[in-house]
Design an enzyme around this catalytic site. Structure first.
Site, PDB file in Angstrom:
ATOM      1  N   GLU A 140       0.833  -1.207   0.000  1.00 11.98           N
ATOM      2  CA  GLU A 140       0.000   0.000   0.000  1.00 11.98           C
ATOM      3  C   GLU A 140       0.866   1.254   0.000  1.00 11.98           C
ATOM      4  O   GLU A 140       0.606   2.220  -0.739  1.00 11.98           O
ATOM      5  CB  GLU A 140      -0.905  -0.014   1.235  1.00 11.98           C
TER       6      GLU A 140
ATOM      7  N   ASP B 220       0.774   3.878  -3.252  1.00 11.85           N
ATOM      8  CA  ASP B 220       0.393   5.277  -3.107  1.00 11.85           C
ATOM      9  C   ASP B 220       1.347   6.167  -3.901  1.00 11.85           C
ATOM     10  O   ASP B 220       0.929   7.118  -4.572  1.00 11.85           O
ATOM     11  CB  ASP B 220       0.399   5.650  -1.622  1.00 11.85           C
TER      12      ASP B 220
ATOM     13  N   ASP C 168      -7.031   1.207   0.575  1.00 17.38           N
ATOM     14  CA  ASP C 168      -5.720   0.601   0.835  1.00 17.38           C
ATOM     15  C   ASP C 168      -5.465  -0.575  -0.104  1.00 17.38           C
ATOM     16  O   ASP C 168      -4.356  -0.748  -0.628  1.00 17.38           O
ATOM     17  CB  ASP C 168      -5.646   0.112   2.285  1.00 17.38           C
TER      18      ASP C 168
ATOM     19  N   GLU D 107      -4.479   0.625  -3.594  1.00 16.25           N
ATOM     20  CA  GLU D 107      -3.087   1.061  -3.655  1.00 16.25           C
ATOM     21  C   GLU D 107      -2.134  -0.129  -3.631  1.00 16.25           C
ATOM     22  O   GLU D 107      -1.112  -0.147  -4.343  1.00 16.25           O
ATOM     23  CB  GLU D 107      -2.791   2.009  -2.493  1.00 16.25           C
TER      24      GLU D 107
END
Length: 226
Positions: free
Chosen positions: A45, A49, A118, A121
């Site tokens: 995650e 991002d 989450d 990502e």
């Protein structure tokens, strides 16, 4: 490792086939079910991002060559924020394949905004690790689709816009308050009010506190604009 039929169908939905299926499994594994032999998706995650951020920064630059940084920044924020990631996750039915512990399943984890965002990502990072930046970029642009070109020129979220509005009037920060919490634990509904020092007030209801705050801020901005 061979993917289950469910995960194979998921790969069809996202239009990507993993050379290393373990990466996909890890991307879908929540901390509530992780173990020393089954790591969760938090590290992916973190990486995803950043990959998403780079792809979106480049995409909005290419989409509008004349836009200033002041216009690009809110557009960027709108495209990478957790709510947008969760919306994309819902479109590909990511929640249905998340690996969750019993407590999270009982509490409606497959529908939770944070878990979906989450997971999205983490999925991006898994594709990046598996196929490189070009594969991750293709996935992101395909799944985000028209959002890149349709994001509003002023794409600030309502809470930020309201905060800037009151600052311009020389007033203190808006105050948000939970008025009511209804529904079962796995599907709560929050009613939240936002109040300004000058007395203006608005309420809104949503399935997550952040969503209700944003909706209340939006309602108040619309009222102030009339």
């Amino acid at each position: 490792m061979k993917l289950s039929g469910e995960l194979s169908e998921f790969c069809d939905r996202i239009g990507y086939r993993f050379q290393t299926p373990e990466l996909l499994v890890r991307a879908l594994t929540h901390g509530s079910i992780s173990s020393t032999t089954r790591p969760d998706n938090q590290r992916l995650e973190f990486l995803g991002d950043r990959v998403l951020g780079l792809v979106m920064a480049e995409a909005i630059l290419d989409a509008d060559p004349t836009a200033t940084e002041g216009i690009l920044a809110p557009r960027y924020n709108a495209l990478v924020r957790k709510e947008t990631c969760a919306a994309v996750a819902r479109e590909i039915e990511l929640g249905a394949v998340l690996k969750l512990g019993k407590s999270e399943m009982v509490s409606g984890g497959r529908r939770k905004e944070a878990l979906l965002g989450d997971g999205m990502e983490a999925l991006i990072a898994a594709v990046y690790r598996d196929g490189g930046f070009a594969a991750a970029r293709d996935l992101i642009l395909r799944l985000w689709g028209s959002r890149v070109h349709e994001v509003e020129e002023d794409a600030r979220d309502p809470k930020t816009a309201l905060q800037e509005f009151v600052q311009a009037r020389g007033e203190p920060t808006p105050q948000y308050e939970i008025i009511k919490r209804e529904g079962p634990d796995h599907a709560p509904e929050f009613t939240i009010a936002v109040t300004l020092a000058s007395g203006e007030r608005a309420e809104a209801k949503a399935g997550a506190k952040r969503q209700a705050e944003q909706a209340a801020a939006k309602a108040l901005l619309e009222r102030l604009d009339t």
